[in-house]
Design a protein around this motif. Sequence first.
Motif, PDB file in Angstrom:
ATOM      1  N   CYS A  18       0.859  -1.184   0.000  1.00 29.40           N
ATOM      2  CA  CYS A  18       0.000   0.000   0.000  1.00 29.40           C
ATOM      3  C   CYS A  18       0.895   1.234   0.000  1.00 29.40           C
ATOM      4  O   CYS A  18       2.056   1.166   0.402  1.00 29.40           O
ATOM      5  CB  CYS A  18      -0.895   0.001   1.232  1.00 29.40           C
ATOM      6  SG  CYS A  18      -1.932  -1.484   1.379  1.00 29.40           S
ATOM      7  N   ASP A  33      -8.596   3.497   0.506  1.00 31.32           N
ATOM      8  CA  ASP A  33      -8.608   2.851  -0.800  1.00 31.32           C
ATOM      9  C   ASP A  33      -7.416   1.919  -0.963  1.00 31.32           C
ATOM     10  O   ASP A  33      -7.559   0.773  -1.399  1.00 31.32           O
ATOM     11  CB  ASP A  33      -8.633   3.897  -1.912  1.00 31.32           C
ATOM     12  CG  ASP A  33      -8.982   3.295  -3.274  1.00 31.32           C
ATOM     13  OD1 ASP A  33      -9.643   2.238  -3.300  1.00 31.32           O
ATOM     14  OD2 ASP A  33      -8.606   3.881  -4.299  1.00 31.32           O
ATOM     15  N   THR A  34      -6.224   2.389  -0.615  1.00 33.21           N
ATOM     16  CA  THR A  34      -5.061   1.519  -0.752  1.00 33.21           C
ATOM     17  C   THR A  34      -5.122   0.362   0.239  1.00 33.21           C
ATOM     18  O   THR A  34      -4.830  -0.794  -0.102  1.00 33.21           O
ATOM     19  CB  THR A  34      -3.747   2.322  -0.596  1.00 33.21           C
ATOM     20  OG1 THR A  34      -2.636   1.504  -0.983  1.00 33.21           O
ATOM     21  CG2 THR A  34      -3.540   2.836   0.815  1.00 33.21           C
ATOM     22  N   SER A  78      -8.015  -2.058  -0.765  1.00 31.74           N
ATOM     23  CA  SER A  78      -7.612  -2.844  -1.931  1.00 31.74           C
ATOM     24  C   SER A  78      -6.643  -3.945  -1.536  1.00 31.74           C
ATOM     25  O   SER A  78      -6.787  -5.113  -1.931  1.00 31.74           O
ATOM     26  CB  SER A  78      -6.960  -1.931  -2.978  1.00 31.74           C
ATOM     27  OG  SER A  78      -7.867  -0.967  -3.466  1.00 31.74           O
ATOM     28  N   VAL A 115      -0.827  -1.466  -4.896  1.00 33.79           N
ATOM     29  CA  VAL A 115      -2.230  -1.064  -5.016  1.00 33.79           C
ATOM     30  C   VAL A 115      -2.392   0.422  -4.689  1.00 33.79           C
ATOM     31  O   VAL A 115      -1.968   0.891  -3.641  1.00 33.79           O
ATOM     32  CB  VAL A 115      -3.148  -1.905  -4.096  1.00 33.79           C
ATOM     33  CG1 VAL A 115      -3.324  -3.307  -4.654  1.00 33.79           C
ATOM     34  CG2 VAL A 115      -2.616  -1.983  -2.677  1.00 33.79           C
ATOM     35  N   ASP A 116      -2.953   1.159  -5.644  1.00 32.85           N
ATOM     36  CA  ASP A 116      -3.335   2.561  -5.456  1.00 32.85           C
ATOM     37  C   ASP A 116      -2.146   3.507  -5.334  1.00 32.85           C
ATOM     38  O   ASP A 116      -2.294   4.614  -4.823  1.00 32.85           O
ATOM     39  CB  ASP A 116      -4.249   2.710  -4.226  1.00 32.85           C
ATOM     40  CG  ASP A 116      -5.034   4.011  -4.226  1.00 32.85           C
ATOM     41  OD1 ASP A 116      -5.587   4.369  -5.275  1.00 32.85           O
ATOM     42  OD2 ASP A 116      -5.087   4.684  -3.178  1.00 32.85           O
ATOM     43  N   SER A 127     -12.243   4.267  -7.821  1.00 30.48           N
ATOM     44  CA  SER A 127     -11.339   3.874  -6.747  1.00 30.48           C
ATOM     45  C   SER A 127     -10.556   2.659  -7.212  1.00 30.48           C
ATOM     46  O   SER A 127     -10.951   1.966  -8.151  1.00 30.48           O
ATOM     47  CB  SER A 127     -12.108   3.545  -5.458  1.00 30.48           C
ATOM     48  OG  SER A 127     -12.855   2.352  -5.620  1.00 30.48           O
ATOM     49  N   THR A 128      -9.459   2.387  -6.524  1.00 30.27           N
ATOM     50  CA  THR A 128      -8.714   1.170  -6.853  1.00 30.27           C
ATOM     51  C   THR A 128      -9.491  -0.059  -6.399  1.00 30.27           C
ATOM     52  O   THR A 128      -9.356  -1.132  -6.998  1.00 30.27           O
ATOM     53  CB  THR A 128      -7.316   1.218  -6.212  1.00 30.27           C
ATOM     54  OG1 THR A 128      -6.596   2.319  -6.789  1.00 30.27           O
ATOM     55  CG2 THR A 128      -6.534  -0.054  -6.480  1.00 30.27           C
ATOM     56  N   THR A 129     -10.324   0.074  -5.369  1.00 36.66           N
ATOM     57  CA  THR A 129     -11.128  -1.076  -4.956  1.00 36.66           C
ATOM     58  C   THR A 129     -12.101  -1.497  -6.063  1.00 36.66           C
ATOM     59  O   THR A 129     -12.477  -2.672  -6.137  1.00 36.66           O
ATOM     60  CB  THR A 129     -11.915  -0.799  -3.657  1.00 36.66           C
ATOM     61  OG1 THR A 129     -12.696   0.393  -3.793  1.00 36.66           O
ATOM     62  CG2 THR A 129     -10.982  -0.672  -2.474  1.00 36.66           C
ATOM     63  N   VAL A 185     -10.025  -3.878  -8.063  1.00 32.63           N
ATOM     64  CA  VAL A 185      -9.860  -5.145  -7.351  1.00 32.63           C
ATOM     65  C   VAL A 185     -11.141  -5.975  -7.447  1.00 32.63           C
ATOM     66  O   VAL A 185     -11.099  -7.195  -7.650  1.00 32.63           O
ATOM     67  CB  VAL A 185      -9.454  -4.905  -5.887  1.00 32.63           C
ATOM     68  CG1 VAL A 185      -9.455  -6.216  -5.097  1.00 32.63           C
ATOM     69  CG2 VAL A 185      -8.079  -4.254  -5.818  1.00 32.63           C
ATOM     70  N   LEU A 198     -13.566  -3.582   0.388  1.00 34.81           N
ATOM     71  CA  LEU A 198     -13.846  -2.941  -0.895  1.00 34.81           C
ATOM     72  C   LEU A 198     -14.723  -1.709  -0.712  1.00 34.81           C
ATOM     73  O   LEU A 198     -14.503  -0.660  -1.324  1.00 34.81           O
ATOM     74  CB  LEU A 198     -14.525  -3.930  -1.845  1.00 34.81           C
ATOM     75  CG  LEU A 198     -13.686  -5.132  -2.300  1.00 34.81           C
ATOM     76  CD1 LEU A 198     -14.529  -6.071  -3.166  1.00 34.81           C
ATOM     77  CD2 LEU A 198     -12.454  -4.671  -3.062  1.00 34.81           C
ATOM     78  N   GLY A 246     -12.806   1.468   0.671  1.00 36.96           N
ATOM     79  CA  GLY A 246     -12.109   2.254  -0.339  1.00 36.96           C
ATOM     80  C   GLY A 246     -13.057   3.008  -1.242  1.00 36.96           C
ATOM     81  O   GLY A 246     -12.792   4.143  -1.641  1.00 36.96           O
TER      82      GLY A 246
END
Length: 316
Positions: A18, A25-26, A29, A83-84, A128-130, A133, A153, A156
């Motif tokens: 992360c 979010d990071t 994820s 991630v993110d 979002s990065t989620t 994912v 999830l 994030g």
Amino acid sequence: MHEVTALLARARDAVIACHIHPDADTLGSGLALAAFLRSRGTRVSVSFAEPSALPEVFATLPGSGDIMRPSDVPAAVDTFISVDAASSDRLGELAGYVGTAAHSIVIDHHRSNAGFGDVNYIDATADSTTVLVARILRQFGEAPFPRDIAHCLYAGLVTDTGSFRWCGPEAHVLAAELIGCGIDAVAISRDLLDTHPFGRLGMLSTVLGGARLLPEVAGGQGLVLATVHEADLLGLPEDERETVIDIVRGTAEAEVAAVLKETGPARWAVSLRSKQCVDVARVAAAFGGGGHARSAGFNATGDQEAVIADLVRELG
């Protein structure tokens, strides 16, 4: 996405990184992906480089107690996943895995991400990065999601969209899907967005009392800015400084909002937000930073007023 799923399907041991000064979010994820991989028998370590301890606000995220310090992460793994993080320097000391792991994967939604992994799944249109994912996990048939994964999830998703104030249809559809998995969406939002220590009120009084409005900046559309000094945060978690920008950005007379956060002597982390038409990612990039068109940031050194003058000049 298909290249990512192929690598994850073969992963025997993995490190998920992360970004520094992590947000929901990071972490969401990373923890969601870790829970899924562990269910498949993969040995997984989740970590972030800075600060030295997990901010207390994230303690309710499932799996947060298993997050490791970088010094405890295995030195050699077959798969490294970022991630993110918009760039490798956002990973701090964990960035070294990009070049040493057998495979490196980057999953991110920042437009400024040039792709620093062997395989890069970057979609700047994702809220979002989620979201990314969740797409990956669906490729494995992981739907409906287990409750702990859905919780991560959603954490994030709700934070990166500002409680769904700035997002597209996919975020709302995903939110409905996650709530259908049995999570307590109200409690997640309350824990992450609406719970703060009493001392925050004094910090906000000081910081917002010194805010400035510069209506002529950004072509006459206006800039509002505030500064958070280290002394303002005495006795408060460091992450409380990140909440200031969401208050400042609501100023009706300004298209652009900026918050200078003192991180050391003559050192600043600058957060930028815009409402409709100023691309703050472009502005941040001029100072070596990045982000999204409406949400970006950069680091700067020097006198506070000099940093502000440079920002004003770049905004025009």
